[in-house]
Design a protein around this motif. Structure first.
Motif, mmCIF file in Angstrom:
data_model
loop_
_atom_site.group_PDB
_atom_site.id
_atom_site.type_symbol
_atom_site.label_atom_id
_atom_site.label_comp_id
_atom_site.label_asym_id
_atom_site.label_seq_id
_atom_site.Cartn_x
_atom_site.Cartn_y
_atom_site.Cartn_z
ATOM 1 N N ASP A 35 -14.778 64.572 13.216
ATOM 2 C CA ASP A 35 -14.969 65.168 14.539
ATOM 3 C C ASP A 35 -16.359 64.887 15.108
ATOM 4 N N PHE A 36 -17.212 64.181 14.325
ATOM 5 C CA PHE A 36 -18.578 63.836 14.719
ATOM 6 C C PHE A 36 -19.454 65.060 14.946
ATOM 7 N N LYS A 37 -19.128 66.160 14.286
ATOM 8 C CA LYS A 37 -20.000 67.327 14.344
ATOM 9 C C LYS A 37 -21.191 67.137 13.416
ATOM 10 N N ILE A 38 -20.953 66.424 12.303
ATOM 11 C CA ILE A 38 -22.015 66.037 11.384
ATOM 12 C C ILE A 38 -21.827 64.564 11.049
ATOM 13 N N ASP A 39 -22.865 63.918 10.502
ATOM 14 C CA ASP A 39 -22.686 62.526 10.081
ATOM 15 C C ASP A 39 -22.542 62.453 8.564
ATOM 16 N N TYR A 40 -22.343 61.251 8.055
ATOM 17 C CA TYR A 40 -22.124 61.073 6.620
ATOM 18 C C TYR A 40 -23.345 61.485 5.804
ATOM 19 N N THR A 85 -27.308 55.570 11.640
ATOM 20 C CA THR A 85 -27.361 56.362 10.409
ATOM 21 C C THR A 85 -25.961 56.715 9.919
ATOM 22 N N HIS A 86 -25.093 57.055 10.851
ATOM 23 C CA HIS A 86 -23.715 57.410 10.506
ATOM 24 C C HIS A 86 -23.024 56.253 9.783
ATOM 25 N N LEU A 87 -23.141 55.038 10.319
ATOM 26 C CA LEU A 87 -22.484 53.891 9.712
ATOM 27 C C LEU A 87 -23.132 53.501 8.390
ATOM 28 N N LYS A 88 -24.443 53.602 8.321
ATOM 29 C CA LYS A 88 -25.146 53.276 7.078
ATOM 30 C C LYS A 88 -24.658 54.159 5.938
ATOM 31 N N TYR A 89 -24.534 55.448 6.194
ATOM 32 C CA TYR A 89 -24.117 56.367 5.136
ATOM 33 C C TYR A 89 -22.599 56.374 4.938
ATOM 34 N N SER A 90 -21.845 55.889 5.923
ATOM 35 C CA SER A 90 -20.410 55.721 5.686
ATOM 36 C C SER A 90 -20.188 54.654 4.622
ATOM 37 N N LEU A 91 -21.003 53.611 4.642
ATOM 38 C CA LEU A 91 -20.907 52.562 3.630
ATOM 39 C C LEU A 91 -21.313 53.100 2.259
ATOM 40 N N GLU A 102 13.643 46.891 6.690
ATOM 41 C CA GLU A 102 12.884 45.678 6.952
ATOM 42 C C GLU A 102 11.915 45.948 8.101
ATOM 43 N N TYR A 103 10.640 45.896 7.801
ATOM 44 C CA TYR A 103 9.621 46.175 8.809
ATOM 45 C C TYR A 103 8.715 44.964 8.977
ATOM 46 N N LYS A 104 8.367 44.676 10.214
ATOM 47 C CA LYS A 104 7.464 43.564 10.484
ATOM 48 C C LYS A 104 6.035 43.999 10.197
ATOM 49 N N LEU A 105 5.367 43.267 9.314
ATOM 50 C CA LEU A 105 4.001 43.610 8.923
ATOM 51 C C LEU A 105 3.002 42.810 9.765
ATOM 52 N N HIS A 106 1.952 43.483 10.193
ATOM 53 C CA HIS A 106 0.896 42.837 10.976
ATOM 54 C C HIS A 106 -0.424 42.996 10.223
ATOM 55 N N GLY A 107 -1.166 41.911 10.078
ATOM 56 C CA GLY A 107 -2.435 41.966 9.367
ATOM 57 C C GLY A 107 -3.625 41.809 10.290
ATOM 58 N N HIS A 108 -4.746 42.383 9.908
ATOM 59 C CA HIS A 108 -5.981 42.192 10.670
ATOM 60 C C HIS A 108 -7.184 42.494 9.783
ATOM 61 N N LYS A 109 -8.332 41.974 10.209
ATOM 62 C CA LYS A 109 -9.582 42.193 9.486
ATOM 63 C C LYS A 109 -10.309 43.414 10.039
ATOM 64 N N ILE A 110 -11.048 44.080 9.161
ATOM 65 C CA ILE A 110 -11.923 45.172 9.581
ATOM 66 C C ILE A 110 -13.292 44.957 8.933
ATOM 67 N N PRO A 111 -14.346 44.775 9.723
ATOM 68 C CA PRO A 111 -15.682 44.632 9.122
ATOM 69 C C PRO A 111 -16.175 45.976 8.608
ATOM 70 N N TRP A 112 -16.893 45.970 7.499
ATOM 71 C CA TRP A 112 -17.488 47.209 6.989
ATOM 72 C C TRP A 112 -18.767 47.492 7.757
ATOM 73 N N GLY A 113 -18.834 48.666 8.340
ATOM 74 C CA GLY A 113 -20.046 49.070 9.037
ATOM 75 C C GLY A 113 -21.147 49.437 8.060
ATOM 76 N N VAL A 119 -18.162 49.650 12.562
ATOM 77 C CA VAL A 119 -16.941 50.309 12.080
ATOM 78 C C VAL A 119 -17.315 51.244 10.937
ATOM 79 N N ASP A 120 -16.696 52.407 10.892
ATOM 80 C CA ASP A 120 -16.860 53.353 9.785
ATOM 81 C C ASP A 120 -16.330 52.694 8.512
ATOM 82 N N ALA A 121 -17.191 52.517 7.516
ATOM 83 C CA ALA A 121 -16.812 51.800 6.300
ATOM 84 C C ALA A 121 -15.840 52.577 5.423
ATOM 85 N N PHE A 122 -15.765 53.882 5.592
ATOM 86 C CA PHE A 122 -14.848 54.686 4.768
ATOM 87 C C PHE A 122 -13.500 54.863 5.446
ATOM 88 N N SER A 123 -13.492 55.251 6.706
ATOM 89 C CA SER A 123 -12.231 55.530 7.392
ATOM 90 C C SER A 123 -11.669 54.321 8.145
#
Length: 374
Positions: free
Chosen positions: A355-360, A317-323, A237-248, A269-273
């Motif tokens: 690792d942020f060596k390259i972007d999406y 640019t990173h967030l745009k291409y993550s989406l 039995e585990y206590k579940l916690h919910g939250h929202k994440i906006p897509w970047g 927010v990174d839309a993929f990860s």
């Protein structure tokens, strides 16, 4: 009359507060919770995010270090590692509290347990109401996270196509067991939630286990979470916690006449990860710098728009291409994730994104050239 009122004491608000204090701004930070407080989050902190901090994290904050990832899609599993740390794992109650204490060191005024109810933009100032009274400042930074409503003084709340929902829990385990199961990896399971994934992340005394997806495609989150726990050998039995994440990557208004939005409140927010700590910290710092520039130098309110330009140049640019990457992967999951898990080169290269060596954008270009994805 304050120079800045900051609403929210999480990583973005604390980072804004520390920067504002160091710049000599008379600052009030309002946080609805008493710290330390529980925060549902897997706790992944990239080295890139840590590079934005102007101080070292104490050893007791870092609970685990990872060099790679295990990616699982249906019956396929692939694992890749770098020869260096890609990220550290932290418990957000300790990490967030430490950041807030570092903000206090600069002399700013901090009220915990005092919730901001609304923020009004006036011709000459802003006003923030709490149950304790009304405060005035020249400017405000709203860093209340994804679920707050004070940010509606600048932009409307996200619709169901613009955010996801996550459920997370902590499964107690000893360090040896965690080491044997995960080693220096995080585990990400795709195909278990519409538009998202499930995760198992190592911490010192527990696994962070969660699942998240796009609201419109993730219709039974609790049932999906319980199945995910069971399928991965976690009974109990585990206590579940919910939250929202906006897509970047979605265009949102983040600058008002005297108010700036930062972190999750701005949708950074990174839309993929789903990773958001790096953008929360950096956007909070940028917001304080932009306001200081207006207060101490130009005196021109239009110069607040420089904040948006700074964020766009740093990670827009990173967030745009993550989406874009997220939509491609989840729109054709059988095809794309089979390709993603078909070669360790795909995952190894993706670790450079983590690792942020390259972007999406770079990653997508590389994938197209090397694997002819369509």
């Amino acid at each position: 009359m304050y120079d800045i009122i900051i609403i929210g004491g999480g990583p973005s608000g604390a980072s804004a507060g520390r920067k504002a204090g160091k710049l000599g701004m008379k600052t009030l930070l309002l946080e609805k919770e008493e710290f330390p407080r529980y925060k549902p989050c897997a706790g992944g902190l990239s080295d890139h995010a840590r590079s934005y901090l102007d101080f070292e994290l104490p050893e007791n904050i870092i609970e685990w270090e990872v060099t790679g990832a295990k990616i699982i899609f249906k019956d396929q599993l692939i694992e890749a590692h770098k020869n260096h740390r890609v990220a550290a794992l932290v418990s957000r109650n300790k990490f967030d509290n430490f950041l807030l204490e570092k903000a206090k060191e600069t002399g700013i005024e901090v009220h915990t347990g005092e919730k901001a109810l609304c923020c009004r933009e006036m011709p000459d100032c802003i006003e923030v109401d709490t149950r304790q009274g009304t405060y005035q400042a020249k400017f405000a930074i709203i860093a209340e996270g994804a679920q707050g409503i004070v940010k509606t003084c600048v932009r409307p709340t996200d619709n169901k196509n613009e955010y996801g929902i996550c459920l997370v829990t902590e499964v107690p385990a000893n360090e040896r067991e965690i080491e044997e199961r995960l080693g220096k990896s995080v585990e990400m399971h795709f195909g278990v939630a519409g538009g998202g994934y499930g995760w198992i992340f190592p911490h010192k005394t527990y696994y962070s286990v969660g699942i998240g997806g796009v609201v419109k495609d993730f219709t039974h989150p609790k049932e999906s979470m319980l199945n995910f726990l069971k399928d991965n050998g976690f009974s109990g039995e585990y206590k579940l916690h919910g939250h929202k994440i906006p897509w970047g990557g979605i265009k949102r208004k983040v600058v008002g006449s005297r108010v700036l939005l930062s972190g999750d409140a701005a949708g950074f927010v990174d839309a993929f990860s789903g990773e958001g700590l790096a953008y929360a910290i950096r956007s909070g710092q940028f917001a304080a710098e932009a306001i200081a520039g207006v207060c101490l130098q130009s005196k021109n309110l239009k110069d607040l728009s420089k904040y948006e330009a700074l964020c766009r140049a740093e990670f827009g640019t990173h967030l745009k291409y993550s989406l874009m990457f997220s939509r491609v992967m989840h729109h054709f999951p059988d095809r794309t994730f089979k390709i993603f898990t078909s070669s360790d080169k795909m995952l190894d290269k993706y670790l450079e994104v983590m690792d942020f060596k390259i972007d999406y954008k770079d990653y997508l270009r590389w994938a197209l050239l090397n694997f002819k994805l369509r």
